[in-house]
Design a protein around this motif. Structure first.
Motif, mmCIF file in Angstrom:
data_model
loop_
_atom_site.group_PDB
_atom_site.id
_atom_site.type_symbol
_atom_site.label_atom_id
_atom_site.label_comp_id
_atom_site.label_asym_id
_atom_site.label_seq_id
_atom_site.Cartn_x
_atom_site.Cartn_y
_atom_site.Cartn_z
ATOM 1 N N PHE A 1 -5.405 0.966 0.156
ATOM 2 C CA PHE A 1 -6.209 0.319 -0.886
ATOM 3 C C PHE A 1 -5.536 -0.993 -1.308
ATOM 4 O O PHE A 1 -6.192 -2.027 -1.454
ATOM 5 N N ILE B 1 -13.784 -3.569 -5.489
ATOM 6 C CA ILE B 1 -13.833 -2.743 -4.281
ATOM 7 C C ILE B 1 -14.740 -1.538 -4.485
ATOM 8 O O ILE B 1 -14.623 -0.815 -5.475
ATOM 9 N N GLY C 1 -15.308 1.931 -2.965
ATOM 10 C CA GLY C 1 -14.667 2.894 -2.074
ATOM 11 C C GLY C 1 -15.751 3.641 -1.308
ATOM 12 O O GLY C 1 -16.560 4.349 -1.907
ATOM 13 N N LEU D 1 -9.109 6.897 -5.295
ATOM 14 C CA LEU D 1 -9.575 5.505 -5.180
ATOM 15 C C LEU D 1 -9.922 4.936 -6.555
ATOM 16 O O LEU D 1 -9.631 3.775 -6.850
ATOM 17 N N ALA E 1 -10.799 1.269 -7.732
ATOM 18 C CA ALA E 1 -12.125 1.068 -7.131
ATOM 19 C C ALA E 1 -13.165 1.090 -8.251
ATOM 20 O O ALA E 1 -13.197 2.021 -9.056
#
Ligand SMILES: *Cc1c(COP(=O)(O)O)cnc(C)c1O
Length: 376
Positions: A17, A30, A32, A50, A55
């Motif tokens: 990540f 982001i 995920g 995540l 995320a």
């Protein structure tokens, strides 16, 4: 104790990540991608990790996967990449799940449902810029948009597209897709609308096409520790997350000239030590690996000999006289200083790491290590 199991290293997931994060401008968030049980890695624990990493969104293929995330207390925005069918729309709106929209009838149901509930429902519009799979074709977007924008109670939270060959060395088609996507964005602004989240990049786009970063990126495979291909211009430093393990259930000493397995495809050419391991194609260990793959035992490689059967394989450990019954075996992942990668197995099977992970990931025995926070 199961006869074979999967170990998931959440510290490796965090490392991957961070590799994604480092390549992005601060304002790019982001998504995920945790579809297909997080590529076989276990959707809920991976999603939790995540989100703990930062995320801002999660993406799944199917609505039931989104429901499972919600049922497990994950409250971040979830995109349903395949869209949501009419019959599930009310539940989707109630659970604040974001359908990907590529059909007007879905958009109409979304609008009616949100209006009935007195809510405004966010969605992400998918534009097909050349992938030719899902989405409104870029050259037929305007009439679709006109009808879409006339609907009440819905709001375009995102507009997205998907690359077909971003993982190839030659980026010319990806640049053409980005150009078509930019035209779609211009059309949108001519209509006086804007979507706060524009997104296009999968792992390959994230790594090799910075111009495709926009406000969101959707990495999948790189989070799980595999590069999307071997042709990247900017290969990342990734750590594989999944390890597939089993144990020797029988060790036998065979004289020269003995056959091993179905079809008699292997014959001992010397006095041999053969181990039997309770893993087969039913466990996602592909039959194409017969007589071709290697596994790790005491950190050393041993060749899989004979056919992979439904629930067993056999390997030749003649060169490793110290091996005993009940000894641990690694079929995918690291042991000692060596590692069997998903790329290695995929190369033998004529497929991609993605499929290796999905198939092996069907194993119901998963153990998670190194979580950043203990689940509540
Ligand atoms: C699966 C998927 C991704 C992730 O792709 P990777 O190659 O695994 O990074 C991104 N976007 C969409 C629409 C997908 O279906």
């Amino acid at each position: 104790m199961p006869s074979s199991w999967i170990e998931i290293d959440l510290a490796a997931l965090r490392h991957n990540f961070d590799q994604a994060r480092q390549r992005l401008p601060a304002e790019t968030r982001i998504v995920g991608v945790v579809k297909s049980d997080a590529y076989g890695h276990g959707m809920v624990p991976v999603a939790r990790e995540l989100v703990a990493c930062g995320a801002g969104f999660l993406a799944v293929s199917k609505f039931w996967e989104a429901q499972e995330l919600r049922a497990n207390g994950l409250s971040v925005p979830v995109l349903v990449l395949l869209g949501v069918e009419g019959g599930d729309m009310e539940e989707a709106v109630r659970q604040s799940v974001r359908p990907v929209i590529y059909r007007l009838d879905h958009a109409r149901v979304l609008s009616r449902t949100a209006a009935k509930l007195g809510m405004r429902a966010p969605f992400h519009l998918k534009v097909d810029t050349g992938m030719g799979r899902l989405g409104v074709p870029w050259d037929r977007l305007e009439p679709f948009l006109d009808e879409l924008l006339a609907l009440e109670a819905i709001e375009m939270e995102g507009i997205m597209s998907h690359f077909s060959v971003a993982d190839e060395g030659d980026k010319s088609f990806s640049h053409l897709q980005m150009e078509r996507f930019r035209q779609a964005l211009e059309l949108l602004s001519r209509k006086g609308v804007s979507a706060p989240y524009v997104h296009m990049a999968n792992s390959a786009g994230l790594l090799d096409l910075p111009a495709a970063h926009f406000q969101l990126v959707r990495p999948g495979i790189m989070l799980y520790g595999s590069p999307p291909s071997s042709e990247l211009h900017h290969p990342p430093d990734l750590l594989p997350v999944m390890c597939f393990k089993s144990k020797v259930i029988q060790l036998k000493e065979l004289p020269i000239g003995r056959f091993v397995g179905y079809g008699r495809t292997f014959v001992t050419v010397r006095p041999s030590r053969i181990v039997t391991i309770p893993v087969g194609y039913d466990d996602g260990y592909d039959r194409l690996l017969s007589n071709h793959a290697q596994l790790l035992i005491r950190g050393m490689r041993a060749p899989v000999v004979g056919r992979v059967s439904m629930s067993m394989i056999t390997a030749d450990v003649s060169h490793l006289p110290q091996i005993q019954e009940d000894e641990e075996v690694v079929l995918l992942g690291a042991q000692g200083d060596d590692r069997i990668t998903a790329e290695e197995l995929a190369g033998i099977c004529g497929t991609i790491s993605y499929e290796i992970y999905c198939n092996i990931g069907k194993n119901p025995f998963k153990y998670f290590f190194n979580a950043s926070a203990e689940p509540e």
